[in-house]
Design an enzyme around this catalytic site. Structure first.
Site, PDB file in Angstrom:
ATOM      1  N   GLU A 241      41.027  45.421  43.638  1.00  0.00           N
ATOM      2  CA  GLU A 241      39.856  45.551  44.480  1.00  0.00           C
ATOM      3  C   GLU A 241      40.176  46.669  45.468  1.00  0.00           C
ATOM      4  OE1 GLU A 241      37.406  42.808  47.619  1.00  0.00           O
ATOM      5  OE2 GLU A 241      38.844  41.818  46.313  1.00  0.00           O
TER       6      GLU A 241
ATOM      7  N   ARG B  97      52.423  34.836  40.714  1.00  0.00           N
ATOM      8  CA  ARG B  97      52.355  36.020  41.557  1.00  0.00           C
ATOM      9  C   ARG B  97      53.679  36.193  42.275  1.00  0.00           C
ATOM     10  NH1 ARG B  97      47.734  36.316  44.154  1.00  0.00           N
ATOM     11  NH2 ARG B  97      48.352  37.687  45.815  1.00  0.00           N
TER      12      ARG B  97
ATOM     13  N   LYS C 160      46.469  41.690  51.540  1.00  0.00           N
ATOM     14  CA  LYS C 160      45.942  42.966  52.031  1.00  0.00           C
ATOM     15  C   LYS C 160      45.280  42.807  53.400  1.00  0.00           C
ATOM     16  CE  LYS C 160      44.198  43.872  47.916  1.00  0.00           C
ATOM     17  NZ  LYS C 160      43.406  44.443  46.835  1.00  0.00           N
TER      18      LYS C 160
HETATM   19  P1  ATP Z   1      45.560  40.378  48.110  1.00  0.00           P
HETATM   20  O1  ATP Z   1      45.574  38.915  48.320  1.00  0.00           O
HETATM   21  O2  ATP Z   1      46.784  41.068  48.558  1.00  0.00           O
HETATM   22  O3  ATP Z   1      44.290  41.043  48.589  1.00  0.00           O
HETATM   23  P2  ATP Z   1      44.484  40.406  45.508  1.00  0.00           P
HETATM   24  O4  ATP Z   1      44.950  39.548  44.408  1.00  0.00           O
HETATM   25  O5  ATP Z   1      43.192  40.072  46.140  1.00  0.00           O
HETATM   26  O6  ATP Z   1      45.637  40.559  46.546  1.00  0.00           O
HETATM   27  P3  ATP Z   1      43.569  42.526  43.893  1.00  0.00           P
HETATM   28  O7  ATP Z   1      43.315  43.929  44.268  1.00  0.00           O
HETATM   29  O8  ATP Z   1      42.419  41.662  43.592  1.00  0.00           O
HETATM   30  O9  ATP Z   1      44.433  41.912  45.065  1.00  0.00           O
HETATM   31  O10 ATP Z   1      44.665  42.429  42.742  1.00  0.00           O
HETATM   32  C1  ATP Z   1      44.709  43.283  41.637  1.00  0.00           C
HETATM   33  C2  ATP Z   1      45.612  42.684  40.600  1.00  0.00           C
HETATM   34  O11 ATP Z   1      46.914  42.556  41.105  1.00  0.00           O
HETATM   35  C3  ATP Z   1      45.159  41.297  40.171  1.00  0.00           C
HETATM   36  O12 ATP Z   1      45.208  41.240  38.761  1.00  0.00           O
HETATM   37  C4  ATP Z   1      46.169  40.380  40.777  1.00  0.00           C
HETATM   38  O13 ATP Z   1      46.390  39.292  39.945  1.00  0.00           O
HETATM   39  C5  ATP Z   1      47.416  41.260  40.890  1.00  0.00           C
HETATM   40  N1  ATP Z   1      48.230  40.850  42.035  1.00  0.00           N
HETATM   41  C6  ATP Z   1      47.864  40.822  43.325  1.00  0.00           C
HETATM   42  N2  ATP Z   1      48.850  40.337  44.097  1.00  0.00           N
HETATM   43  C7  ATP Z   1      49.885  40.060  43.273  1.00  0.00           C
HETATM   44  C8  ATP Z   1      51.210  39.533  43.458  1.00  0.00           C
HETATM   45  N3  ATP Z   1      51.663  39.179  44.661  1.00  0.00           N
HETATM   46  N4  ATP Z   1      51.991  39.382  42.367  1.00  0.00           N
HETATM   47  C9  ATP Z   1      51.544  39.739  41.150  1.00  0.00           C
HETATM   48  N5  ATP Z   1      50.322  40.230  40.906  1.00  0.00           N
HETATM   49  C10 ATP Z   1      49.485  40.395  41.945  1.00  0.00           C
HETATM   50 MG    MG Z   2      41.258  40.112  45.683  1.00  0.00          MG
END
Ligand code: ATP
Ligand code: MG
Length: 526
Positions: free
Chosen positions: A35, A262, A272
């Protein structure tokens, strides 16, 4: 099939089994779907390496897709930064760059189709009422009074939602599944909501936006993704993922969702939202501050993509969440830098040393190897030695402890790659502080020549006038506790000593022309 290394994890096993069974016509298509609401962090790098690595190993491809279904938090700055980071990590999406918003028309067509088939309805209750009726894990939900609206009426309402006739929150489109479903997410989930907000790509074309659980499977299906890999929190969303695809297909290939653990890392935060707060409150210099767990921050800190790959291999791909010791990341980074960083000398807190018996004005150019531990690698640089030098302030003690191996009044040490010196006299300031040292050198003690002359320890040093002034920034962990997320406010857990700046440092002259981003290891500074 390619000759890229086969990853060894449960996802690779799934892919292999699918290929062996001839599923998806032998295709392997994965995607990385960030995102664009912040910079990528080390958790994302795990997901990037996994998705791109799997596809590469099995002759498939990986798409980069921006999941831009929430117009409010997204920004093109992030879109640019994310692409740079994925590329830096070795992710090559070829021509397969997508935005969820590319598929808004097709998603909407799916929504109309569900409405037409009696599988979705417009709910005009308040959000609170809808939430209240959902029930909970041990309490079934309650049907909305609008659940049985005729399809034609739903279609009319949906079109009016799209046309902008409803303010934010006044109407939603819901799937008609089962309000007493054991999986709460299946209790008539929201598919569309009204959001009168400008979108960074589609502008004002839309005022209804699809919800994640509706959009994500459709994005995967529209792109022809075969293996949709996400983190464990989405395990219970899988049922809804399948429902959406089953009722909007047929899709070929029909994507499947798989979950892995994760990455959570000690002494840092990864959400984020929290990283954005660190940036906005100026707790760090930006998203690319070298203390940040972001890909951009680590790149600035000198970390290489190979080190992050080594780290990902070290921790593997698991099916249970756990907190990874940050020592493992630091180990992978250190082992990698060890191999690729030439050694050089820098004095962070200089103390002046004069060599009283050195011929006045003489400069001796010493030829010192870049790789003292591995002479077979070859390469060296000139380091000037003379009568006026600097050593590290901490390498001198007026009143040394018992096993002191460094300089003290009357003691001898070796200056690395040069001569043995003895401290004869200490120049003191008015308050008694040590201002400078007067020493003598042994002209027969040059490193590498003849008899090995013994001395206490070996110190790093630079020439006083021919060295180059430098600002040295020493970074430590950003947080003082292992689980900042467990604190009431994670900001309180920041490590006040995470950045120390030495403005009066001196580095050897060979580093004058070092390019930004080049790496050196300073002797004895780890
Ligand atoms: P955040 O909580 O930091 O905003 P998010 O999951 O909302 O993280 P996205 O941009 O939606 O962030 O994530 C993009 C991809 O990265 C998704 O497929 C998610 O599963 C993966 N991802 C995000 N954080 C992790 C993590 N800590 N470990 C492994 N994969 C991750
Ligand atoms: Mg997200």
């Amino acid at each position: 099939m390619s000759d890229a290394p086969r990853p060894r994890n449960f996802l690779a096993e799934i892919v292999e089994a699918d290929l062996a069974a001839g599923r998806n016509g032998g295709r392997v298509v994965t995607r990385f779907p960030p995102e664009p609401n912040g910079y990528l962090h080390i958790g994302h790098s795990k997901s990037i390496l996994l998705n791109f690595g799997l596809a590469r190993a099995y002759g498939g491809r990986t798409h980069l897709r921006f999941d831009d279904t929430n117009p409010v938090t997204e920004d093109t700055e992030y879109v640019e930064a994310i692409q740079q980071d994925v590329r830096w990590l070795g992710g090559d999406w070829g021509g397969h760059l997508y935005f969820a918003s590319d598929f808004f028309d097709r998603m909407y067509a799916c929504a109309e189709r569900l409405v037409g088939e009696g599988l979705a309805y417009v709910d005009t209750q308040s959000q609170d009422a809808i939430r209240e009726q959902r029930g909970s894990f041990d309490r079934p939900g309650v049907n909305s009074p609008f659940r049985d609206r005729p399809a034609a009426e739903n279609l009319d309402l949906l079109r009016r939602m799209k046309a902008g006739e409803f303010p934010d929150g006044a109407a939603v489109l819901r799937a008609k599944i089962d309000m007493s479903h054991p999986n709460v997410l299946m209790r008539d989930p929201l598919l569309y909501r009204v959001r009168h907000a400008r979108h960074h790509r589609t502008g004002d074309a839309w005022c209804i936006y699809p919800m994640y659980d509706f959009a994500h499977p459709l994005e995967d299906a529209c792109e022809g993704v075969t293996h949709s890999i996400c983190t464990l929190e989405f395990e219970s969303n899988r049922e809804l993922y399948d429902w959406v695809l089953d009722h909007t297909g047929p899709w070929d290939p029909r994507p499947r969702q798989y979950e892995f653990a994760r990455l959570a890392l000690g002494y840092t935060v990864m959400s984020k939202r929290k990283l954005l707060r660190l940036v906005n409150e100026r707790r760090v210099s930006g998203w690319d501050d070298p203390r940040m767990p972001t890909v951009a921050g680590m790149r600035r800190r000198g970390v290489t993509p190979e080190a992050l790959r080594d780290f990902a291999d070290l921790i593997g791909v698991a099916k249970n969440n756990s907190l990874v010791d940050i020592g493992k990341l630091e180990f992978a980074i250190r082992a990698d830098l060890e191999r690729r960083s030439p050694r050089a000398m820098a004095v962070v807190h200089p103390l002046a040393v004069s060599i009283e018996n050195w011929p006045a004005g003489k400069v001796e150019e010493l030829d010192l190897p870049w790789w003292p531990g591995e002479p077979e690698r070859g390469g060296s640089r000139k380091v000037p030695f003379g009568g006026e030098l600097f050593i590290e302030r901490d390498d001198f003690a007026l009143d040394p402890p018992k096993d002191w191996k460094r300089l003290a009044p009357g003691r001898e040490v070796r200056l690395a790659g040069a001569y043995v010196i003895r401290c004869d006299d200490v120049v003191r300031g008015p308050g008694g502080e040590v201002r400078a040292l007067r020493c003598t050198y042994d002209s027969a003690s040059r490193t590498g020549e003849g008899a090995t002359r013994r001395a206490g320890g070996t110190l790093h040093w630079v020439h006083a006038h021919l060295s180059v002034p430098a600002e040295v920034r020493m970074y430590d962990r950003l947080f003082a506790v292992e689980q900042p997320d467990a604190e009431e406010d994670f900001i309180a857990a920041l490590n006040p000593g995470s950045l120390a700046v030495a403005k009066g440092a001196r580095v050897e002259p060979a580093l004058r022309d070092a390019l930004p981003g080049s790496r050196y290891q300073f002797l004895r500074q780890g």
